[in-house]
Motif scaffolding. Sequence first.
Motif, short mmCIF file in Angstrom:
data_model
loop_
_atom_site.label_atom_id
_atom_site.label_comp_id
_atom_site.label_asym_id
_atom_site.label_seq_id
_atom_site.Cartn_x
_atom_site.Cartn_y
_atom_site.Cartn_z
N ASN A 1 45.55 46.74 41.23
CA ASN A 1 44.56 45.54 40.96
C ASN A 1 44.34 44.79 42.02
O ASN A 1 43.71 43.96 42.61
CB ASN A 1 43.89 45.44 39.74
N ASN B 1 43.43 44.19 45.20
CA ASN B 1 41.69 44.30 45.30
C ASN B 1 41.01 43.45 46.34
O ASN B 1 39.91 43.42 46.77
CB ASN B 1 41.12 44.59 43.79
N ASN C 1 40.17 48.55 48.39
CA ASN C 1 39.76 49.20 46.91
C ASN C 1 39.59 50.21 47.03
O ASN C 1 39.52 51.71 45.74
CB ASN C 1 38.59 48.89 46.01
N MET D 1 37.88 43.80 51.59
CA MET D 1 38.04 44.50 50.00
C MET D 1 37.06 45.32 49.85
O MET D 1 37.87 46.31 48.75
CB MET D 1 37.43 43.54 49.31
N LEU E 1 42.65 52.12 47.59
CA LEU E 1 43.65 51.87 46.13
C LEU E 1 42.79 53.09 44.80
O LEU E 1 43.75 53.65 43.90
CB LEU E 1 43.05 50.75 44.74
N SER E 2 41.45 54.03 44.97
CA SER E 2 40.89 54.05 44.59
C SER E 2 41.46 56.46 44.66
O SER E 2 42.04 57.05 43.56
CB SER E 2 39.35 54.50 45.15
N THR F 1 34.57 46.65 42.26
CA THR F 1 35.48 45.19 42.20
C THR F 1 34.95 44.61 43.97
O THR F 1 34.17 43.66 43.71
CB THR F 1 36.73 45.27 42.65
N TYR G 1 37.73 50.63 40.66
CA TYR G 1 37.79 49.72 41.99
C TYR G 1 36.77 50.16 43.00
O TYR G 1 36.57 48.58 43.40
CB TYR G 1 39.11 51.37 42.91
#
Length: 509
Positions: A76, A79, A109, A105, A112-113, A146, A143
Amino acid sequence: MSIANNIIDKSQNIDGGDNNNAPLAGRVRQAVIWRSGSQILSQIIGWSATLIVVRLLDPTDYGLFAMSTVVMAFLNFLNGYGFASSLVHSEEVTERQKSQAFGMMILLNIALSIGQILAAPAVAAYYGHPIIKDMLIWQSLIYLSTPLIVMSEALMVRDLNFKKPAIVNIAAAIAGAGSSLVLALMDQGVWTLVFAPVIGFWVRAILLVAITKMRVLPIFNFSGAGKMLKFGGAIMISQGFWIVQSQADIIVAGRALSPHDLGIYTQAMFITTIFASKFIPPLNEVAFPAYSRMQHDAHLFKNSWLKTVRMIMVVTLPLYFGLAVTADPFIKIILGDKWHETIPMVRLIAFAMPFMTLQILFHPAINAAGRPNVTARNSIAGAIIMPCAFLFGVHYGGIGLSIGWLIAFPLLLAFTYYQARNIIGVSIMDVIGALWPAIWMSSIMACIVYLSDHLFFGEAAHIYQSIRLSMLVAIGGVCFLGLLRFMARPLFDEVVMLIRKPAEAVKAD
């Protein structure tokens, strides 16, 4: 609440007199009222549900959930919040910069997912619990919400507009709390802890976009965004090391303790860190833009920070000293008898919390002064100190981890002060002077409460838990307020003034 009043003097200096300072002073005061007020209401809603859910779930459920949230916490920090912070910090922001930040962003994200989904099997193998794989896959949905949340809030924070986000946060808290109650009553076990946050995040994202009517479209061409990348990257690095610091105990204990023992420890930590982790960050969110507006006035910058510290610590110290001496009835009433193993851990961690709270209060001032690199160094130090303390403490179970908090945070606070002293312009005597009244009054209060507990209850303490806790809280409250009123009258008057002004502002609104 002190932040709102700190800015008043600044607005006087900028605008040239009392007649012209109302817009800025009023905006900051309203920002604090809405942000802190909504946070309190949201936490009341969340805690009400939590206190029911914690009685329905087992410590093992919380232990498994803690293992999965370590991964969430680590990823996170990437993010893109730091890029949104650069929009708040900058004096002027173009539409292109907003779109670039949004684009950054979104890309981060999505990555990240996908990354969490791919890493899920390896994490489950590390902890030795296959269910963590499925938990992480579902949690990756957070995510994707976010960018919508962070971008919407950043644009309003920049203008010190916290009213709309406050309303949304309350609605999201209701959605999360309601879903957790339904899932727990349906006997969904650990999935209660997985799906309730996902629902809360997406409700918050959808409502924020709708209520703010966000018109920013993402741009994926980042030419000319060097300053944003530098500022956001420094905050990102700082956050990364902060995550290492804050999650080190779970990483270390995840393989050393059973899910049951880890669940006991994490609940002790959760109960004890509520104030420092839930109430201080929202105040820092208001402090950051407020400090940013006074960063060029060294005298006001220093005095505003000291006043904020003085006001927050006059609440923090009696709260945590009181928790330490009333942990036994507090835990048995709030969590139930099956969580009695958390009591000694709560007592130890409670004494570490004032150090943690003060350390956190340095960060918005440092970042507002344009020195996120210093915050990064502090986080690096924490990422070294905390794991070392927990690696030693884990050999003694949850008690050892709790002692690790008490050893590590004073060391980290000392390092943070050394790094920040010249930036804020404070000496060690300035800091001690701001803290001393709360320290000695809280110490006297804790001693009186401890002696009263043994005097009035003694051997029968296990029978009258509700009466016992009520009496101890009343004794502690009367004792502290009496000391504050008669032995520290200037501080008492300052607290009364800070309470009265927001009340008047609410009536005027």
